[in-house]
Every structure is written in structure tokens, then in C-alpha cells.
Design a protein around this motif. Structure first.
Motif, mmCIF file in Angstrom:
data_model
loop_
_atom_site.group_PDB
_atom_site.id
_atom_site.type_symbol
_atom_site.label_atom_id
_atom_site.label_comp_id
_atom_site.label_asym_id
_atom_site.label_seq_id
_atom_site.Cartn_x
_atom_site.Cartn_y
_atom_site.Cartn_z
ATOM 1 N N GLY A 1 0.844 -1.177 0.000
ATOM 2 C CA GLY A 1 0.000 0.000 0.000
ATOM 3 C C GLY A 1 0.883 1.232 0.000
ATOM 4 N N ILE A 2 0.271 2.378 0.048
ATOM 5 C CA ILE A 2 1.016 3.634 0.069
ATOM 6 C C ILE A 2 1.953 3.655 1.275
ATOM 7 N N GLY A 3 3.219 3.965 1.004
ATOM 8 C CA GLY A 3 4.207 4.078 2.073
ATOM 9 C C GLY A 3 4.753 2.740 2.543
ATOM 10 N N GLU A 4 4.532 1.681 1.767
ATOM 11 C CA GLU A 4 5.007 0.355 2.162
ATOM 12 C C GLU A 4 5.999 -0.184 1.149
ATOM 13 N N ALA A 5 6.823 -1.128 1.622
ATOM 14 C CA ALA A 5 7.809 -1.777 0.767
ATOM 15 C C ALA A 5 7.737 -3.277 0.985
ATOM 16 N N ALA A 6 8.227 -4.023 -0.007
ATOM 17 C CA ALA A 6 8.285 -5.483 0.096
ATOM 18 C C ALA A 6 9.598 -5.949 -0.515
ATOM 19 N N TYR A 7 10.079 -7.100 -0.051
ATOM 20 C CA TYR A 7 11.314 -7.702 -0.552
ATOM 21 C C TYR A 7 11.110 -9.206 -0.643
ATOM 22 N N LYS B 1 8.167 17.971 6.494
ATOM 23 C CA LYS B 1 8.512 18.276 7.890
ATOM 24 C C LYS B 1 9.400 17.141 8.396
ATOM 25 N N PRO B 2 10.116 17.343 9.486
ATOM 26 C CA PRO B 2 10.961 16.254 9.997
ATOM 27 C C PRO B 2 10.126 15.014 10.288
ATOM 28 N N ARG B 3 10.705 13.863 9.950
ATOM 29 C CA ARG B 3 9.995 12.593 10.173
ATOM 30 C C ARG B 3 9.822 12.333 11.648
ATOM 31 N N ALA B 4 8.628 11.957 12.011
ATOM 32 C CA ALA B 4 8.327 11.619 13.404
ATOM 33 C C ALA B 4 8.435 10.110 13.582
ATOM 34 N N ALA B 5 8.603 9.694 14.818
ATOM 35 C CA ALA B 5 8.625 8.262 15.118
ATOM 36 C C ALA B 5 7.322 7.656 14.622
ATOM 37 N N GLY B 6 7.419 6.538 13.971
ATOM 38 C CA GLY B 6 6.230 5.878 13.447
ATOM 39 C C GLY B 6 5.889 6.255 12.023
ATOM 40 N N ASP B 7 6.509 7.335 11.486
ATOM 41 C CA ASP B 7 6.283 7.685 10.081
ATOM 42 C C ASP B 7 6.832 6.569 9.194
ATOM 43 N N LYS B 8 6.165 6.320 8.107
ATOM 44 C CA LYS B 8 6.616 5.296 7.162
ATOM 45 C C LYS B 8 7.798 5.844 6.357
ATOM 46 N N PRO B 9 8.946 5.160 6.386
ATOM 47 C CA PRO B 9 10.105 5.671 5.637
ATOM 48 C C PRO B 9 9.913 5.622 4.126
ATOM 49 N N VAL B 10 8.946 4.853 3.659
ATOM 50 C CA VAL B 10 8.744 4.698 2.218
ATOM 51 C C VAL B 10 7.665 5.649 1.706
ATOM 52 N N LEU B 11 7.110 6.475 2.554
ATOM 53 C CA LEU B 11 6.051 7.392 2.145
ATOM 54 C C LEU B 11 6.528 8.352 1.057
ATOM 55 N N THR B 12 7.793 8.768 1.121
ATOM 56 C CA THR B 12 8.335 9.683 0.125
ATOM 57 C C THR B 12 9.396 8.995 -0.723
ATOM 58 N N ALA C 1 14.308 -9.141 -5.355
ATOM 59 C CA ALA C 1 13.674 -7.886 -5.748
ATOM 60 C C ALA C 1 13.083 -7.179 -4.545
ATOM 61 N N GLY C 2 13.018 -5.863 -4.669
ATOM 62 C CA GLY C 2 12.341 -5.027 -3.684
ATOM 63 C C GLY C 2 11.452 -4.038 -4.416
ATOM 64 N N LEU C 3 10.371 -3.633 -3.765
ATOM 65 C CA LEU C 3 9.431 -2.687 -4.354
ATOM 66 C C LEU C 3 9.002 -1.710 -3.275
ATOM 67 N N ALA C 4 9.040 -0.426 -3.588
ATOM 68 C CA ALA C 4 8.573 0.622 -2.675
ATOM 69 C C ALA C 4 7.455 1.401 -3.357
ATOM 70 N N HIS C 5 6.381 1.685 -2.605
ATOM 71 C CA HIS C 5 5.202 2.415 -3.108
ATOM 72 C C HIS C 5 5.215 3.792 -2.436
ATOM 73 N N CYS C 6 5.759 4.794 -3.152
ATOM 74 C CA CYS C 6 6.003 6.133 -2.594
ATOM 75 C C CYS C 6 4.938 7.133 -3.045
ATOM 76 N N MET C 7 4.424 7.910 -2.099
ATOM 77 C CA MET C 7 3.323 8.827 -2.387
ATOM 78 C C MET C 7 3.769 10.247 -2.716
ATOM 79 N N LEU C 8 4.785 10.748 -2.036
ATOM 80 C CA LEU C 8 5.207 12.140 -2.189
ATOM 81 C C LEU C 8 6.679 12.211 -2.568
#
Length: 172
Positions: free
Chosen positions: A7-13, A54-65, A42-49
């Protein structure tokens, strides 16, 4: 055989033959696929932005951007034994889903594409194929071990690229 759906902001390997990696509902989002033919991984990242506003907060998805997601995926591939020079890249998505006459800065899809290309260049990665832009949403699936990349849009399905060419040569 597992079907990994991001989904948005997720990755798979995966490096398991028969597994598939899928990004569903790519509008302005960009799916970044990395494939290591030497390991059939293979790896796949689904990036939205394109970038974090703003600075990443704890719990933010690293793959969102794209700015953090592509490096995250590179690190994940490295953690599993892949070297950057062995990686092939595929980009899919980045559509302009809404018509507007405003400034280019409002076109998130184009910004996602530009950021992905910038990071690919910075890391000197090999871009093998892309299906970008336009105004239609997409779904992309990569299936191991041959790394066939299938792109689906409304009413259409096409094989964009088969990354594991030596797999076919060995199988023949």
C-alpha cells in the motif's frame, strides 16, 4: 509462493521463486522496483510524495516519500546481500490524476518522477524500464525469479520488461 501487496508508504522484498511484489492503485504515486539478477532478489517501494515536508516523526513510514523510500529500499537490498552495481531499476506511476491549470508545483506525479530520477542518478543505478506520467492509474507486479514486470491500467495489461534475461538463457 507469496503475493506481497504494498500500500502507500510500504515496501516489500523477496528472493523466493514464485513470489510476486505488487503496488496497487498507483496514481501520482511512484513504485520503485529494484532487481538483483545475480541473486534473483527484488524489492518494491510504493512512494506517495517526492519529499518530506517536515521532519519525520517516530512511526512515520520511511517509504512514504521517494526521497526516503528509494534509499530505504537500497538499504534493504544491501542488507540482503545486493550490491548497487548489480541492481536494475524500474519506475512505474507518477500520473497527473486531475486536470488543472495551476503551477507545475501542484503536479505531484511529475515531482515524484523527478525525485526518483535524481536519486537514481546520485546512486548511479541502472534504470532499465519505466512507465510514467499520463493521466491513468496503474498497478504493477513483478514475479520472481524471471522478474517479469507487468503493468495494468484500466482495460490494458502489458509486460513492461523481463529483467532476469540470464534466467531464460539458463533455462533454455
Amino acid at each position: 509462493m507469496t503475493r506481497w501487496v504494498t500500500g502507500i508508504g510500504e515496501a516489500a522484498y523477496s528472493a523466493t521463486p514464485g513470489d510476486s511484489l505488487t503496488a496497487v492503485g498507483l496514481g501520482s504515486c511512484v513504485a520503485v522496483i529494484l532487481f538483483d539478477e545475480t541473486r534473483s532478489a527484488a524489492g518494491l517501494a510504493h512512494c506517495m510524495l517526492p519529499r518530506q515536508r517536515k521532519p519525520r516523526a517516530a512511526g512515520d513510514k520511511p517509504v512514504l516519500t521517494v526521497e526516503s523510500g528509494l534509499p530505504y529500499l537500497l538499504e534493504e537490498m544491501h542488507r540482503h546481500g545486493s550490491r548497487p552495481e548489480a541492481l536494475q531499476v524500474v519506475l512505474v506511476g507518477g500520473a497527473a490524476m486531475f486536470e488543472f491549470t495551476g503551477p507545475q508545483i501542484m503536479d505531484v506525479g511529475a515531482q515524484n518522477i523527478a525525485m526518483a530520477r535524481e536519486i537514481i542518478g546520485t546512486h548511479r543505478l541502472r534504470l532499465r524500464a519505466e512507465d510514467l506520467g499520463g493521466s491513468r492509474g496503474r498497478t504493477v507486479t513483478l514475479t520472481l525469479p524471471e522478474a517479469e514486470v507487468i503493468v495494468r491500467t484500466e482495460g490494458e495489461e502489458k509486460c513492461l520488461v523481463v529483467l532476469g534475461h540470464s534466467y531464460h538463457a539458463r533455462a533454455a
